[in-house]
Write a protein that holds these residues in place. Structure first.
Motif, PDB file in Angstrom:
ATOM      1  N   ALA A  83      47.986  49.850  23.300  1.00  0.00           N
ATOM      2  CA  ALA A  83      46.808  49.959  22.430  1.00  0.00           C
ATOM      3  C   ALA A  83      45.671  50.686  23.135  1.00  0.00           C
ATOM      4  CB  ALA A  83      46.353  48.571  21.988  1.00  0.00           C
ATOM      5  N   ASP A  84      45.512  50.432  24.432  1.00  0.00           N
ATOM      6  CA  ASP A  84      44.469  51.112  25.203  1.00  0.00           C
ATOM      7  C   ASP A  84      44.735  52.611  25.283  1.00  0.00           C
ATOM      8  OD1 ASP A  84      43.387  48.608  25.634  1.00  0.00           O
ATOM      9  OD2 ASP A  84      43.145  48.884  27.795  1.00  0.00           O
ATOM     10  N   VAL A  85      45.980  52.968  25.499  1.00  0.00           N
ATOM     11  CA  VAL A  85      46.326  54.393  25.607  1.00  0.00           C
ATOM     12  C   VAL A  85      46.094  55.100  24.276  1.00  0.00           C
ATOM     13  CG1 VAL A  85      48.192  56.038  26.057  1.00  0.00           C
ATOM     14  CG2 VAL A  85      47.938  54.010  27.502  1.00  0.00           C
ATOM     15  N   GLN A  86      46.470  54.457  23.187  1.00  0.00           N
ATOM     16  CA  GLN A  86      46.207  55.033  21.862  1.00  0.00           C
ATOM     17  C   GLN A  86      44.712  55.240  21.642  1.00  0.00           C
ATOM     18  OE1 GLN A  86      48.085  52.252  19.212  1.00  0.00           O
ATOM     19  NE2 GLN A  86      50.128  53.159  19.459  1.00  0.00           N
ATOM     20  N   ARG A  87      43.924  54.257  22.067  1.00  0.00           N
ATOM     21  CA  ARG A  87      42.466  54.363  21.906  1.00  0.00           C
ATOM     22  C   ARG A  87      41.887  55.468  22.784  1.00  0.00           C
ATOM     23  NH1 ARG A  87      38.944  51.845  24.848  1.00  0.00           N
ATOM     24  NH2 ARG A  87      40.434  50.255  25.502  1.00  0.00           N
ATOM     25  N   LEU A  88      42.431  55.650  23.979  1.00  0.00           N
ATOM     26  CA  LEU A  88      41.993  56.728  24.865  1.00  0.00           C
ATOM     27  C   LEU A  88      42.137  58.088  24.180  1.00  0.00           C
ATOM     28  CD1 LEU A  88      41.266  58.083  27.595  1.00  0.00           C
ATOM     29  CD2 LEU A  88      43.678  57.741  28.271  1.00  0.00           C
ATOM     30  N   PHE A  89      43.282  58.318  23.571  1.00  0.00           N
ATOM     31  CA  PHE A  89      43.516  59.598  22.899  1.00  0.00           C
ATOM     32  C   PHE A  89      42.649  59.725  21.650  1.00  0.00           C
ATOM     33  CE2 PHE A  89      46.929  59.825  25.826  1.00  0.00           C
ATOM     34  CZ  PHE A  89      47.365  61.131  25.863  1.00  0.00           C
ATOM     35  N   ALA A  90      42.530  58.637  20.887  1.00  0.00           N
ATOM     36  CA  ALA A  90      41.729  58.687  19.664  1.00  0.00           C
ATOM     37  C   ALA A  90      40.255  58.932  19.981  1.00  0.00           C
ATOM     38  CB  ALA A  90      41.889  57.385  18.881  1.00  0.00           C
ATOM     39  N   THR A  91      39.745  58.290  21.020  1.00  0.00           N
ATOM     40  CA  THR A  91      38.349  58.470  21.410  1.00  0.00           C
ATOM     41  C   THR A  91      38.093  59.898  21.863  1.00  0.00           C
ATOM     42  OG1 THR A  91      38.187  56.149  22.077  1.00  0.00           O
ATOM     43  CG2 THR A  91      36.519  57.652  22.937  1.00  0.00           C
ATOM     44  N   THR A  92      39.033  60.445  22.622  1.00  0.00           N
ATOM     45  CA  THR A  92      38.886  61.832  23.088  1.00  0.00           C
ATOM     46  C   THR A  92      38.891  62.796  21.912  1.00  0.00           C
ATOM     47  OG1 THR A  92      40.021  61.249  25.152  1.00  0.00           O
ATOM     48  CG2 THR A  92      39.839  63.597  24.617  1.00  0.00           C
ATOM     49  N   GLN A  93      39.802  62.600  20.972  1.00  0.00           N
ATOM     50  CA  GLN A  93      39.835  63.448  19.790  1.00  0.00           C
ATOM     51  C   GLN A  93      38.546  63.316  18.975  1.00  0.00           C
ATOM     52  OE1 GLN A  93      43.672  62.081  18.159  1.00  0.00           O
ATOM     53  NE2 GLN A  93      44.362  64.197  18.307  1.00  0.00           N
ATOM     54  N   GLY A  94      38.020  62.118  18.883  1.00  0.00           N
ATOM     55  CA  GLY A  94      36.793  61.919  18.155  1.00  0.00           C
ATOM     56  C   GLY A  94      35.606  62.621  18.804  1.00  0.00           C
ATOM     57  N   ALA A  95      35.627  62.688  20.129  1.00  0.00           N
ATOM     58  CA  ALA A  95      34.523  63.321  20.851  1.00  0.00           C
ATOM     59  C   ALA A  95      34.636  64.834  20.892  1.00  0.00           C
ATOM     60  CB  ALA A  95      34.457  62.766  22.272  1.00  0.00           C
ATOM     61  N   PHE A  96      35.855  65.343  21.073  1.00  0.00           N
ATOM     62  CA  PHE A  96      36.022  66.766  21.371  1.00  0.00           C
ATOM     63  C   PHE A  96      37.002  67.497  20.464  1.00  0.00           C
ATOM     64  CE2 PHE A  96      35.096  65.075  25.819  1.00  0.00           C
ATOM     65  CZ  PHE A  96      33.749  65.411  25.764  1.00  0.00           C
ATOM     66  N   GLY A  97      37.685  66.799  19.587  1.00  0.00           N
ATOM     67  CA  GLY A  97      38.681  67.462  18.750  1.00  0.00           C
ATOM     68  C   GLY A  97      40.042  67.506  19.427  1.00  0.00           C
ATOM     69  N   ALA A  98      40.771  68.576  19.205  1.00  0.00           N
ATOM     70  CA  ALA A  98      42.143  68.696  19.713  1.00  0.00           C
ATOM     71  C   ALA A  98      42.185  68.590  21.233  1.00  0.00           C
ATOM     72  CB  ALA A  98      42.747  70.019  19.260  1.00  0.00           C
ATOM     73  N   ILE A  99      43.278  68.023  21.729  1.00  0.00           N
ATOM     74  CA  ILE A  99      43.485  67.835  23.175  1.00  0.00           C
ATOM     75  C   ILE A  99      44.498  68.865  23.656  1.00  0.00           C
ATOM     76  CG2 ILE A  99      44.257  66.219  24.963  1.00  0.00           C
ATOM     77  CD1 ILE A  99      43.581  63.974  22.845  1.00  0.00           C
ATOM     78  N   GLY A 100      44.176  69.566  24.742  1.00  0.00           N
ATOM     79  CA  GLY A 100      45.075  70.592  25.254  1.00  0.00           C
ATOM     80  C   GLY A 100      45.800  70.234  26.525  1.00  0.00           C
ATOM     81  N   VAL A 101      45.211  69.338  27.333  1.00  0.00           N
ATOM     82  CA  VAL A 101      45.768  69.014  28.649  1.00  0.00           C
ATOM     83  C   VAL A 101      45.681  67.511  28.872  1.00  0.00           C
ATOM     84  CG1 VAL A 101      45.382  69.209  31.151  1.00  0.00           C
ATOM     85  CG2 VAL A 101      45.243  71.244  29.696  1.00  0.00           C
ATOM     86  N   VAL A 102      46.742  66.942  29.415  1.00  0.00           N
ATOM     87  CA  VAL A 102      46.744  65.548  29.834  1.00  0.00           C
ATOM     88  C   VAL A 102      47.247  65.494  31.270  1.00  0.00           C
ATOM     89  CG1 VAL A 102      47.706  63.244  29.485  1.00  0.00           C
ATOM     90  CG2 VAL A 102      47.082  64.655  27.511  1.00  0.00           C
ATOM     91  N   VAL A 103      46.428  64.944  32.159  1.00  0.00           N
ATOM     92  CA  VAL A 103      46.820  64.761  33.558  1.00  0.00           C
ATOM     93  C   VAL A 103      46.828  63.262  33.837  1.00  0.00           C
ATOM     94  CG1 VAL A 103      46.334  65.274  35.975  1.00  0.00           C
ATOM     95  CG2 VAL A 103      45.750  66.959  34.199  1.00  0.00           C
ATOM     96  N   HIS A 104      48.007  62.736  34.106  1.00  0.00           N
ATOM     97  CA  HIS A 104      48.135  61.295  34.352  1.00  0.00           C
ATOM     98  C   HIS A 104      48.062  61.042  35.853  1.00  0.00           C
ATOM     99  CE1 HIS A 104      49.120  57.164  33.967  1.00  0.00           C
ATOM    100  NE2 HIS A 104      50.281  57.285  34.563  1.00  0.00           N
TER     101      HIS A 104
END
Length: 260
Positions: A83-104
């Motif tokens: 659930a936290d990981v889903q929220r991380l992606f949703a929050t990022t999309q809400g702030a900046f739109g599409a996501i291009g890079v993920v570095v774990h």
């Protein structure tokens, strides 16, 4: 002229599209993750600075990015929790739109021998380092579009098999396996999946619990006879997610000064 035009046409048609200029960096409040966040912000990316507990340190990274004209947001998330990981992606999309890079980059290091008494340590390390990678990479696979870049952090210690590194090495070896499999699962989507395997790097995570003698010994382990710096790793990340890194895929890049 005809040959030149043909070469140029072929080159253009085989180029992987550049990623969208928004990046999620997990574990970005300190160490290697922090250096990666600052470097990619300098490269022009909007940054989601993920952290698990220390909000003040995450905000320091955000402030450092904003101080030089960049855009960033701090997002708390435990990478071992779906659930936290889903929220991380949703929050990022809400702030900046599409996501291009993920570095774990998020991870823990706790040393323990391979014995029945160490199973709780093993479970904790695997939960964060391997389950976390599975969740973050899986979410990235769902959210990224053509041109996306996915990177995970492994370790060059895998090749050295030091005593008491069993839980850490087991988890990171699993991460490398996930990278190869995900690269194949994303076939045809123009998304690269790679891992970077640093050698010893002078971070809080690495230095914690080690004696001065151990640190000095590890500093001499590579032919370059020094510990890596977080910026050494960030520079390679910058290449892999940049315009020139699009043909590197399903690779484990050992950034270690010759350590292994």
């Amino acid at each position: 002229m005809h040959i030149k035009e043909t070469i140029m046409s072929t080159s253009k048609s085989s180029t992987v599209p550049p990623p969208v200029r928004t990046a999620i960096i997990t574990g970005a409040s300190r160490g290697i993750g922090r250096a990666i966040a600052l470097r990619l912000a300098a490269d022009g990316f909007k940054i989601a600075v993920n952290y698990s507990g220390n909000a003040a340190r995450a905000q320091e990274v955000v402030s450092a990015i904003e101080a030089v004209g960049g855009e960033a947001v701090a997002v708390r998330a435990d990478v071992s929790q779906a659930a936290d990981v889903q929220r991380l992606f949703a929050t990022t999309q809400g702030a900046f739109g599409a996501i291009g890079v993920v570095v774990h980059s998020a991870g823990v290091m706790t040393l323990a021998p391979i014995s029945p008494e160490s199973v709780e340590t093993f479970d904790r390390v695997v939960e964060t380092n391997l389950r976390g990678a599975f969740l973050v990479l899986g979410q990235a696979a769902q959210k990224l579009q053509a041109g996306g870049r996915i990177l995970a952090l492994s370790t060059s210690v895998i090749a050295r098999a030091f005593p008491e590194y069993g839980p850490y090495i087991a988890a990171k070896a699993g991460v490398e396996g996930l990278v190869h499999v995900l690269a194949n699962e994303l076939r045809g989507r123009d998304i690269t999946v790679n891992a970077i395997a640093p050698g010893p790097v002078a971070t809080e995570l690495f230095l914690k619990g080690k004696t001065d003698e151990q640190i000095a010994q590890l500093s001499k382990a590579s032919p370059l006879e020094r510990l890596g710096q977080p910026e050494d790793i960030a520079r390679v990340v910058s290449f892999l997610v940049g315009a020139d890194g699009g043909w590197v895929n399903s690779q484990i890049v050992r950034v270690n000064g010759g350590f292994a």
